[in-house]
Design an enzyme around this catalytic site. Structure first.
Site, PDB file in Angstrom:
ATOM      1  N   LYS A   1      46.425  45.676  43.068  1.00  0.00           N
ATOM      2  CA  LYS A   1      46.837  44.298  43.355  1.00  0.00           C
ATOM      3  C   LYS A   1      48.352  44.090  43.322  1.00  0.00           C
ATOM      4  O   LYS A   1      48.861  43.150  43.956  1.00  0.00           O
ATOM      5  CB  LYS A   1      46.161  43.343  42.371  1.00  0.00           C
ATOM      6  CG  LYS A   1      44.670  43.162  42.582  1.00  0.00           C
ATOM      7  CD  LYS A   1      44.384  42.274  43.776  1.00  0.00           C
ATOM      8  CE  LYS A   1      42.928  41.871  43.835  1.00  0.00           C
ATOM      9  NZ  LYS A   1      42.655  40.903  44.908  1.00  0.00           N
TER      10      LYS A   1
ATOM     11  N   SER B   1      39.616  51.147  42.512  1.00  0.00           N
ATOM     12  CA  SER B   1      40.565  50.038  42.680  1.00  0.00           C
ATOM     13  C   SER B   1      41.230  49.571  41.404  1.00  0.00           C
ATOM     14  O   SER B   1      42.299  48.961  41.453  1.00  0.00           O
ATOM     15  CB  SER B   1      39.859  48.847  43.340  1.00  0.00           C
ATOM     16  OG  SER B   1      38.777  48.408  42.534  1.00  0.00           O
TER      17      SER B   1
END
Length: 420
Positions: free
Chosen positions: A58, A313
């Site tokens: 992110k 992720s």
């Protein structure tokens, strides 16, 4: 909006993002996983975004977005809403660029992620807890943003954020020494899938990209079925990094174009996968980070002999959730079962149950009993852990034969939720 006519972010924009984040964001490794490769008879690689400076991808989109804002836009500060990982990316970017930020997070966000946001942002950020989901926090953030005339940094539905996430795809293709047949990646809001999918559509169009959602938050699956971006009324929040009631409007259009298939993964399989990669590879992955790995089980026939990449992720897992994860994993694997047992209220009843009903490898993991006076039988809630799921049916048959079986609770979610 700098996109191509085929509903994907332009490579030019993603290459520019790669330059923008250079020196701040790590180029994470693409690692060959021997044990998974042997298990699935394929060449399995993990893209280790859990090793990122904020332990998730992110930071890429957040930093790319914020560094491109004008001084006028930055003057009234940054606002974002996030279940955790985007918040950490924004906090880190604010600290690096010395920009003031206000971060809205749901009350349900794991404390570990809240503490990380505070650590990465320092004096440059303020945290406001609001609502029970990302969607609740986003609504509050929107209202605050309008009132303060601040700049909102969306976690996924923004082309600059998407372009930043797309740099993951550039790194994968740069590091891969073989053509990639399958790419598995998590889908929540759809920013990662949109960015990485755009890269592969342009540079490796033969790669089949599988988007993976948690079963309890099927935003993309539902939207594809309905033919339009759809807001879910209720979601299971366990996979907090990928649990949104509505994915992005921009990202929905992109995902329709760049994804080969969308897969739904049971939360129990996600938990089982988290424990497996921890025990076998010493990797700490969060629920959303395990989605792509868990999906291998559903595609084991298709991927045999293929080159496969899973994007891990994120690794922001709260250790206090591990007991719940173990319980969910055992439940999913058919190894943990809860019953209401009807015990005769006489001496020796419990001994009879242990000796005559339990198998040699069955273990009582939970027991709650209150003696009831003036009754022939007293109910107890009993949790039993098995060595093999094949032991379940014989166990139930012995309970019936001996008159102990009351109710099987695993199939009653309205009751079972109080035990797990």
């Amino acid at each position: 909006m700098d996109v191509t006519s085929q509903n994907s972010i332009s490579l030019e924009k993603i290459y520019k993002a790669q330059q923008n984040i250079k020196g701040v964001v790590l180029a994470t490794p693409l690692v060959f996983m021997k044990n998974f490769s042997e298990r699935y008879q394929a060449n399995i690689y993990f893209k280790r975004e859990d090793l990122q400076v904020v332990r998730s991808y992110k930071i890429r989109g957040a930093y790319n977005k914020i560094q491109g804002l004008t001084e006028a836009q930055l003057a009234n500060g940054i606002v974002c809403a996030s279940a955790g990982n985007h918040a950490q990316g924004v906090a880190y970017a604010c600290q690096k660029l010395q920009v003031k930020g206000v971060i809205f997070m749901p009350f349900t966000t794991p404390h570990q992620k809240i503490d990380q946001v505070k650590m990465f942002g320092g004096d440059f950020i303020e945290i406001k807890l609001f609502g029970d989901s990302f969607d609740d926090s986003q609504k509050a953030a929107d209202e605050f943003c309008k009132a303060q005339k601040s700049t909102f940094v969306h976690p996924f539905d923004d082309v600059d954020v998407i372009a930043g996430q797309g740099t993951v795809g550039l790194e994968i293709l740069n590091d891969a020494e073989v053509p990639i047949d399958y790419l598995f990646l998590p889908v929540g809001g759809g920013g990662l899938a949109s960015g990485v999918g755009s890269v592969f559509k342009a540079l490796s169009p033969s790669t089949k990209i599988i988007g993976v959602e948690p079963k309890g938050a099927p935003s993309l699956t539902t939207s594809l079925k309905n033919g339009e971006n759809t807001t879910l009324t209720e979601i299971e929040k366990f996979v907090d990094g990928a649990a949104v009631k509505r994915m992005g409007d921009i990202t929905f259009e992109f995902c329709k174009e760049v994804l080969y298939e969308v897969d739904l993964i049971d939360e129990g399989l996600i938990c089982s996968t988290i424990l497996k990669v921890y025990n076998e590879n010493a990797l700490v992955v969060e629920p959303a980070g395990a989605l792509s790995i868990a999906a291998l089980e559903n595609h084991k026939e298709q991927i045999k002999g293929k080159n496969v990449v899973c994007i891990v992720s994120g690794g922001n897992n709260d250790i206090t959730r591990m007991e719940e994860m173990k319980e969910r994993a055992l439940f999913y694997e058919g190894l943990k079962h809860y019953f209401i047992i009807k015990f005769p209220q006489r001496a020796g009843a419990l001994k009879e149950f242990v000796v005559d009903v339990l198998g040699p490898n069955d273990d009582i993991a939970y027991f709650e009993y209150t003696k009831k006076h003036n009754r022939d039988k007293g109910p107890a809630v009993v949790g039993i852990e098995l060595d093999s799921k094949e032991d379940f049916e014989p166990l139930v048959n012995r309970m019936k034969e001996k008159g102990f079986l009351g109710e099987y609770l695993n199939e009653k979610p309205e009751l079972f939720q109080f035990l797990i």
